[in-house]
Design an enzyme around this catalytic site. Structure first.
Site, PDB file in Angstrom:
ATOM      1  N   LYS A   1       0.628  -1.210   0.041  1.00  0.00           N
ATOM      2  CA  LYS A   1       0.091   0.048  -0.178  1.00  0.00           C
ATOM      3  C   LYS A   1       0.852   1.464   0.015  1.00  0.00           C
ATOM      4  O   LYS A   1       2.208   1.161   0.174  1.00  0.00           O
ATOM      5  CB  LYS A   1      -0.956  -0.120   1.201  1.00  0.00           C
ATOM      6  CG  LYS A   1      -1.860  -1.186   1.129  1.00  0.00           C
ATOM      7  CD  LYS A   1      -2.849  -1.080   2.330  1.00  0.00           C
ATOM      8  CE  LYS A   1      -4.021  -2.144   2.319  1.00  0.00           C
ATOM      9  NZ  LYS A   1      -4.898  -2.100   3.350  1.00  0.00           N
TER      10      LYS A   1
ATOM     11  N   TYR B   1     -12.276  -1.697  -3.898  1.00  0.00           N
ATOM     12  CA  TYR B   1     -12.610  -2.020  -2.734  1.00  0.00           C
ATOM     13  C   TYR B   1     -14.258  -1.849  -2.692  1.00  0.00           C
ATOM     14  O   TYR B   1     -14.864  -1.746  -1.541  1.00  0.00           O
ATOM     15  CB  TYR B   1     -12.167  -1.217  -1.480  1.00  0.00           C
ATOM     16  CG  TYR B   1     -10.723  -1.505  -0.948  1.00  0.00           C
ATOM     17  CD1 TYR B   1     -10.540  -2.644  -0.259  1.00  0.00           C
ATOM     18  CD2 TYR B   1      -9.594  -0.720  -1.219  1.00  0.00           C
ATOM     19  CE1 TYR B   1      -9.310  -2.962   0.165  1.00  0.00           C
ATOM     20  CE2 TYR B   1      -8.648  -1.117  -0.647  1.00  0.00           C
ATOM     21  CZ  TYR B   1      -8.267  -2.187  -0.029  1.00  0.00           C
ATOM     22  OH  TYR B   1      -7.103  -2.558   0.612  1.00  0.00           O
TER      23      TYR B   1
ATOM     24  N   THR C   1      -5.923  -7.296  10.473  1.00  0.00           N
ATOM     25  CA  THR C   1      -6.201  -6.157   9.785  1.00  0.00           C
ATOM     26  C   THR C   1      -5.472  -4.862  10.721  1.00  0.00           C
ATOM     27  O   THR C   1      -4.911  -4.032  10.330  1.00  0.00           O
ATOM     28  CB  THR C   1      -7.641  -5.763   9.554  1.00  0.00           C
ATOM     29  OG1 THR C   1      -8.145  -7.100   8.896  1.00  0.00           O
ATOM     30  CG2 THR C   1      -7.837  -4.560   8.914  1.00  0.00           C
TER      31      THR C   1
ATOM     32  N   ASN D   1      -2.126  -0.136   6.985  1.00  0.00           N
ATOM     33  CA  ASN D   1      -1.408  -1.463   7.613  1.00  0.00           C
ATOM     34  C   ASN D   1      -0.604  -2.166   6.390  1.00  0.00           C
ATOM     35  O   ASN D   1      -0.441  -3.119   6.373  1.00  0.00           O
ATOM     36  CB  ASN D   1      -2.663  -2.409   7.918  1.00  0.00           C
ATOM     37  CG  ASN D   1      -3.754  -2.462   6.925  1.00  0.00           C
ATOM     38  OD1 ASN D   1      -3.398  -2.099   5.608  1.00  0.00           O
ATOM     39  ND2 ASN D   1      -4.800  -3.122   7.309  1.00  0.00           N
TER      40      ASN D   1
ATOM     41  N   HIS E   1      -2.168  -5.645   1.441  1.00  0.00           N
ATOM     42  CA  HIS E   1      -3.139  -6.157   1.151  1.00  0.00           C
ATOM     43  C   HIS E   1      -3.112  -7.618   0.798  1.00  0.00           C
ATOM     44  O   HIS E   1      -1.870  -7.864   0.010  1.00  0.00           O
ATOM     45  CB  HIS E   1      -4.038  -5.409   0.129  1.00  0.00           C
ATOM     46  CG  HIS E   1      -5.074  -5.885  -0.520  1.00  0.00           C
ATOM     47  ND1 HIS E   1      -6.420  -6.053   0.148  1.00  0.00           N
ATOM     48  CD2 HIS E   1      -5.240  -6.767  -1.657  1.00  0.00           C
ATOM     49  CE1 HIS E   1      -7.219  -6.827  -0.548  1.00  0.00           C
ATOM     50  NE2 HIS E   1      -6.387  -7.373  -1.606  1.00  0.00           N
TER      51      HIS E   1
ATOM     52  N   GLU F   1      -9.775  -9.584  -8.077  1.00  0.00           N
ATOM     53  CA  GLU F   1      -8.711  -8.648  -7.784  1.00  0.00           C
ATOM     54  C   GLU F   1      -7.520  -8.895  -8.945  1.00  0.00           C
ATOM     55  O   GLU F   1      -6.966  -7.894  -9.190  1.00  0.00           O
ATOM     56  CB  GLU F   1      -8.339  -8.793  -6.402  1.00  0.00           C
ATOM     57  CG  GLU F   1      -9.375  -8.183  -5.437  1.00  0.00           C
ATOM     58  CD  GLU F   1      -8.769  -8.413  -3.874  1.00  0.00           C
ATOM     59  OE1 GLU F   1      -7.822  -8.977  -3.715  1.00  0.00           O
ATOM     60  OE2 GLU F   1      -9.569  -8.262  -3.050  1.00  0.00           O
TER      61      GLU F   1
HETATM   62  N1  UDP Z   1      -9.982  -0.518   7.276  1.00  0.00           N
HETATM   63  C1  UDP Z   1      -9.725   0.763   7.873  1.00  0.00           C
HETATM   64  N2  UDP Z   1     -10.755   0.697   9.055  1.00  0.00           N
HETATM   65  C2  UDP Z   1     -11.219  -0.400   9.370  1.00  0.00           C
HETATM   66  C3  UDP Z   1     -11.212  -1.885   8.753  1.00  0.00           C
HETATM   67  C4  UDP Z   1     -10.374  -1.639   7.762  1.00  0.00           C
HETATM   68  O1  UDP Z   1      -9.575   1.633   7.630  1.00  0.00           O
HETATM   69  O2  UDP Z   1     -12.072  -0.606  10.656  1.00  0.00           O
HETATM   70  C5  UDP Z   1      -9.005  -0.686   5.938  1.00  0.00           C
HETATM   71  C6  UDP Z   1      -7.824  -1.266   6.204  1.00  0.00           C
HETATM   72  O3  UDP Z   1      -6.525  -0.637   5.373  1.00  0.00           O
HETATM   73  C7  UDP Z   1      -7.995  -2.595   5.596  1.00  0.00           C
HETATM   74  C8  UDP Z   1      -8.827  -2.563   4.402  1.00  0.00           C
HETATM   75  O4  UDP Z   1      -9.682  -1.350   5.097  1.00  0.00           O
HETATM   76  O5  UDP Z   1      -6.579  -3.440   5.162  1.00  0.00           O
HETATM   77  C9  UDP Z   1      -9.765  -3.483   4.262  1.00  0.00           C
HETATM   78  O6  UDP Z   1     -10.401  -3.916   5.256  1.00  0.00           O
HETATM   79  P1  UDP Z   1     -10.570  -5.424   5.286  1.00  0.00           P
HETATM   80  O7  UDP Z   1     -11.669  -5.616   6.558  1.00  0.00           O
HETATM   81  O8  UDP Z   1     -10.856  -6.217   4.157  1.00  0.00           O
HETATM   82  O9  UDP Z   1      -9.286  -6.019   6.096  1.00  0.00           O
HETATM   83  P2  UDP Z   1      -7.897  -6.785   5.317  1.00  0.00           P
HETATM   84  O10 UDP Z   1      -8.697  -7.730   4.484  1.00  0.00           O
HETATM   85  O11 UDP Z   1      -7.066  -5.921   4.402  1.00  0.00           O
HETATM   86  O12 UDP Z   1      -7.196  -7.249   6.370  1.00  0.00           O
HETATM   87 MG    MG Z   2      -9.789  -7.734   2.632  1.00  0.00          MG
END
Ligand code: UDP
Ligand code: MG
Length: 137
Positions: free
Chosen positions: A9, A49, A91, A112, A115, A126
């Site tokens: 990212k 997304y 996450t 974080n 991805h 994706e």
């Molecule tokens: N994210 C965020 N706040 C939240 C949850 C997720 O900003 O409460 C962001 C974070 O960058 C995350 C992305 O949205 O990686 C996608 O969320 P997802 O739940 O799919 O998490 P991931 O699959 O990336 O672990």
């Molecule tokens: Mg995700």
């Protein structure tokens, strides 16, 4: 053999962590099958997304994901989808197991670093979002 889509990212690119992320995937036996750097527009990020469009963090997340260049890659290996997510960690870096990318490098739940597709269905949306069949080796 399975394929997943991973992204370094904008925060990971800014912190010069591209190599660190790739190294961790490769050291766990994953193979990089495609790789490129690009910058998404806000609309590109919204499309990527789209599953999160009703979530409260959708606007902020898509702004973050389009604020600078990213490195997108296809990662291939046995159980690549689950394995890449294990290497990434939870996450929220506060919940991520020690030794995972997010525990070691991420600053907060949004920023974080990395991805990874969360299922076969996500991977099949994706991967072609960024790569044509000819670009996957
Ligand atoms: N994210 C965020 N706040 C939240 C949850 C997720 O900003 O409460 C962001 C974070 O960058 C995350 C992305 O949205 O990686 C996608 O969320 P997802 O739940 O799919 O998490 P991931 O699959 O990336 O672990
Ligand atoms: Mg995700």
């Amino acid at each position: 053999m399975e394929r997943t889509l991973s992204i370094v990212k904008p925060d990971g690119v800014k912190e010069n962590a591209i190599g660190e992320v790739i190294k961790r995937f490769e050291q766990k036996g994953m193979r990089i099958a495609a790789l490129k750097m690009l910058r998404m527009s806000k609309d590109d990020a919204k499309g990527f997304y789209i599953v999160h469009k009703e979530r409260p963090f959708y606007d902020s997340l898509t702004a973050f994901m389009s604020e600078g260049p990213i490195v997108v890659m296809v990662v291939e290996g046995d159980n690549a989808i689950v394995k890449v997510r294990e290497i990434m960690g939870a996450t929220n870096p506060k919940d991520a197991a020690p030794g995972t990318i997010r525990a070691d490098l991420a600053s907060d739940i949004e920023h974080n670093i990395v991805h990874g597709s969360d299922s076969k269905e996500s991977a099949s949306y994706e991967i072609p979002y960024f790569f044509s069949a000819l670009e996957i080796c």
